[in-house]
Scaffold this motif. Structure first.
Motif, mmCIF file in Angstrom:
data_model
loop_
_atom_site.group_PDB
_atom_site.id
_atom_site.type_symbol
_atom_site.label_atom_id
_atom_site.label_comp_id
_atom_site.label_asym_id
_atom_site.label_seq_id
_atom_site.Cartn_x
_atom_site.Cartn_y
_atom_site.Cartn_z
ATOM 1 N N ILE A 42 -13.085 40.379 -10.044
ATOM 2 C CA ILE A 42 -13.967 39.720 -10.107
ATOM 3 C C ILE A 42 -13.352 38.484 -9.498
ATOM 4 O O ILE A 42 -14.709 37.315 -9.829
ATOM 5 C CB ILE A 42 -13.971 40.327 -11.540
ATOM 6 N N ALA A 43 -12.882 37.468 -9.891
ATOM 7 C CA ALA A 43 -12.327 36.659 -9.535
ATOM 8 C C ALA A 43 -12.957 36.363 -7.762
ATOM 9 O O ALA A 43 -13.159 35.075 -7.448
ATOM 10 C CB ALA A 43 -10.750 35.941 -10.063
ATOM 11 N N ALA A 44 -12.267 37.028 -7.388
ATOM 12 C CA ALA A 44 -12.948 36.997 -6.006
ATOM 13 C C ALA A 44 -14.483 37.079 -5.344
ATOM 14 O O ALA A 44 -14.902 35.734 -4.913
ATOM 15 C CB ALA A 44 -12.410 37.543 -4.818
ATOM 16 N N ASP A 45 -14.760 37.788 -6.155
ATOM 17 C CA ASP A 45 -16.078 37.864 -6.595
ATOM 18 C C ASP A 45 -17.153 36.588 -6.579
ATOM 19 O O ASP A 45 -18.690 36.547 -6.421
ATOM 20 C CB ASP A 45 -17.233 39.289 -6.486
ATOM 21 N N SER A 46 -16.985 36.263 -7.966
ATOM 22 C CA SER A 46 -17.918 35.452 -8.739
ATOM 23 C C SER A 46 -17.311 34.153 -8.856
ATOM 24 O O SER A 46 -18.057 33.072 -8.697
ATOM 25 C CB SER A 46 -17.296 35.946 -10.113
ATOM 26 N N GLY A 47 -16.065 33.815 -8.467
ATOM 27 C CA GLY A 47 -15.389 32.571 -7.996
ATOM 28 C C GLY A 47 -14.889 32.168 -9.849
ATOM 29 O O GLY A 47 -14.579 30.658 -9.383
ATOM 30 N N LEU A 48 -14.749 32.501 -9.930
ATOM 31 C CA LEU A 48 -14.104 32.017 -11.126
ATOM 32 C C LEU A 48 -12.964 32.265 -11.397
ATOM 33 O O LEU A 48 -12.598 32.968 -10.590
ATOM 34 C CB LEU A 48 -14.524 33.498 -12.503
ATOM 35 N N THR A 49 -12.310 31.486 -11.783
ATOM 36 C CA THR A 49 -10.662 32.450 -12.319
ATOM 37 C C THR A 49 -10.079 33.191 -13.098
ATOM 38 O O THR A 49 -10.910 33.948 -13.609
ATOM 39 C CB THR A 49 -10.040 30.707 -12.918
ATOM 40 N N LYS A 50 -8.833 33.635 -12.675
ATOM 41 C CA LYS A 50 -8.505 34.850 -12.758
ATOM 42 C C LYS A 50 -8.773 34.971 -14.038
ATOM 43 O O LYS A 50 -8.293 35.893 -14.789
ATOM 44 C CB LYS A 50 -6.880 35.140 -12.385
ATOM 45 N N ALA A 51 -8.257 33.421 -14.678
ATOM 46 C CA ALA A 51 -8.043 33.718 -16.314
ATOM 47 C C ALA A 51 -9.053 33.890 -17.282
ATOM 48 O O ALA A 51 -9.755 34.765 -18.039
ATOM 49 C CB ALA A 51 -7.809 32.369 -17.082
ATOM 50 N N ASP A 52 -10.950 33.092 -16.463
ATOM 51 C CA ASP A 52 -11.995 33.934 -16.805
ATOM 52 C C ASP A 52 -12.026 35.108 -16.284
ATOM 53 O O ASP A 52 -12.986 35.285 -17.241
ATOM 54 C CB ASP A 52 -12.944 32.301 -16.454
ATOM 55 N N SER A 53 -11.406 35.127 -15.421
ATOM 56 C CA SER A 53 -11.834 37.198 -15.089
ATOM 57 C C SER A 53 -11.550 37.624 -16.441
ATOM 58 O O SER A 53 -12.319 38.743 -16.475
ATOM 59 C CB SER A 53 -11.868 37.088 -13.981
ATOM 60 N N LYS A 54 -10.075 37.317 -15.916
ATOM 61 C CA LYS A 54 -9.655 38.832 -17.935
ATOM 62 C C LYS A 54 -10.314 38.086 -19.185
ATOM 63 O O LYS A 54 -10.754 39.568 -19.871
ATOM 64 C CB LYS A 54 -8.418 37.731 -17.921
ATOM 65 N N LYS A 55 -10.958 36.736 -19.527
ATOM 66 C CA LYS A 55 -12.023 36.759 -20.513
ATOM 67 C C LYS A 55 -12.873 37.411 -20.379
ATOM 68 O O LYS A 55 -13.468 38.028 -21.931
ATOM 69 C CB LYS A 55 -12.325 35.339 -20.955
ATOM 70 N N ALA A 56 -13.608 37.502 -19.508
ATOM 71 C CA ALA A 56 -14.786 37.730 -19.403
ATOM 72 C C ALA A 56 -14.386 39.605 -19.195
ATOM 73 O O ALA A 56 -15.736 39.992 -20.085
ATOM 74 C CB ALA A 56 -16.133 37.849 -17.590
ATOM 75 N N LEU A 57 -13.595 40.310 -19.033
ATOM 76 C CA LEU A 57 -13.177 41.487 -18.497
ATOM 77 C C LEU A 57 -13.308 42.155 -19.776
ATOM 78 O O LEU A 57 -13.354 43.196 -20.162
ATOM 79 C CB LEU A 57 -12.149 42.063 -17.308
ATOM 80 N N ALA B 159 -13.920 40.042 -22.104
ATOM 81 C CA ALA B 159 -14.811 41.268 -23.368
ATOM 82 C C ALA B 159 -15.833 41.796 -23.124
ATOM 83 O O ALA B 159 -16.415 42.839 -24.241
ATOM 84 C CB ALA B 159 -15.646 39.103 -23.251
ATOM 85 N N PHE B 160 -16.169 42.618 -22.497
ATOM 86 C CA PHE B 160 -17.244 43.221 -21.655
ATOM 87 C C PHE B 160 -16.678 44.654 -22.262
ATOM 88 O O PHE B 160 -17.595 45.602 -22.995
ATOM 89 C CB PHE B 160 -17.655 43.062 -20.422
ATOM 90 N N ILE B 161 -15.300 44.790 -22.628
ATOM 91 C CA ILE B 161 -14.777 45.795 -22.807
ATOM 92 C C ILE B 161 -14.505 45.850 -24.763
ATOM 93 O O ILE B 161 -15.200 47.200 -25.286
ATOM 94 C CB ILE B 161 -13.256 45.609 -22.446
ATOM 95 N N SER B 162 -14.349 44.811 -25.464
ATOM 96 C CA SER B 162 -14.845 44.304 -26.038
ATOM 97 C C SER B 162 -16.244 45.020 -27.268
ATOM 98 O O SER B 162 -16.294 45.900 -28.056
ATOM 99 C CB SER B 162 -14.017 43.090 -26.699
ATOM 100 N N ALA B 163 -17.219 44.039 -26.390
ATOM 101 C CA ALA B 163 -18.083 44.478 -26.826
ATOM 102 C C ALA B 163 -18.635 46.131 -26.712
ATOM 103 O O ALA B 163 -19.797 46.660 -27.402
ATOM 104 C CB ALA B 163 -19.280 43.467 -26.240
ATOM 105 N N THR B 164 -18.217 46.652 -25.618
ATOM 106 C CA THR B 164 -18.839 48.089 -24.966
ATOM 107 C C THR B 164 -18.095 48.491 -26.052
ATOM 108 O O THR B 164 -18.599 49.579 -27.126
ATOM 109 C CB THR B 164 -18.280 48.519 -23.830
ATOM 110 N N SER B 165 -17.185 48.675 -26.910
ATOM 111 C CA SER B 165 -16.429 49.554 -27.422
ATOM 112 C C SER B 165 -17.013 48.982 -28.751
ATOM 113 O O SER B 165 -17.507 50.878 -29.650
ATOM 114 C CB SER B 165 -14.928 49.063 -27.466
ATOM 115 N N LYS B 166 -17.019 47.808 -29.268
ATOM 116 C CA LYS B 166 -17.587 47.895 -30.481
ATOM 117 C C LYS B 166 -18.880 48.769 -30.421
ATOM 118 O O LYS B 166 -20.019 49.250 -31.762
ATOM 119 C CB LYS B 166 -18.302 46.982 -31.296
ATOM 120 N N SER B 167 -19.826 49.069 -29.691
ATOM 121 C CA SER B 167 -21.028 49.209 -29.376
ATOM 122 C C SER B 167 -21.392 51.055 -29.755
ATOM 123 O O SER B 167 -22.070 51.292 -29.908
ATOM 124 C CB SER B 167 -22.183 48.943 -28.153
ATOM 125 N N LEU B 168 -19.756 51.326 -28.805
ATOM 126 C CA LEU B 168 -19.892 53.078 -28.560
ATOM 127 C C LEU B 168 -19.808 53.011 -29.943
ATOM 128 O O LEU B 168 -19.917 54.420 -30.802
ATOM 129 C CB LEU B 168 -19.208 53.308 -27.856
#
Length: 90
Positions: A10-25, A27-36
């Motif tokens: 994700i960091a390589a494809d998006s240009g984000l740092t690894k730390a920001d990519s981890k936060k984004a991932l 957040a996605f997992i958390s939001a998906t889990s809450k919704s499900l």
């Protein structure tokens, strides 16, 4: 691919740092889990959709003893791939 390898990709494809990519991932997992957990469906056009399905209680067999056992009802997460993902995997 494990979570760490996904973060690096994700960091390589998006240009984000690894730390920001981890936060984004995360957040996605958390939001998906809450919704499900609420029973909602999560649909990502082209990628696929996540949904919750109820699995009824049923009888099964212990493979070691052959004894019949009860398997409790439960909710399971299902993933249905989208057309674009299916096309790219073939």
């Amino acid at each position: 691919m494990n979570k760490q390898e996904l973060i690096v990709a994700i960091a390589a494809d998006s240009g984000l740092t690894k730390a920001d990519s981890k936060k984004a991932l995360d957040a996605f997992i958390s939001a998906t889990s809450k919704s499900l957990k609420k029973g909602d469906r999560v649909a990502l056009v082209g990628f696929g959709s996540f949904s919750v399905s109820k699995r009824a209680a049923r009888k099964g067999r212990n493979p070691q003893t052959g004894k019949e056992i009860k398997i409790a009802a439960k909710k399971v997460v299902k993933f249905k791939p989208g057309a674009e993902l299916s096309k790219n995997v073939k």
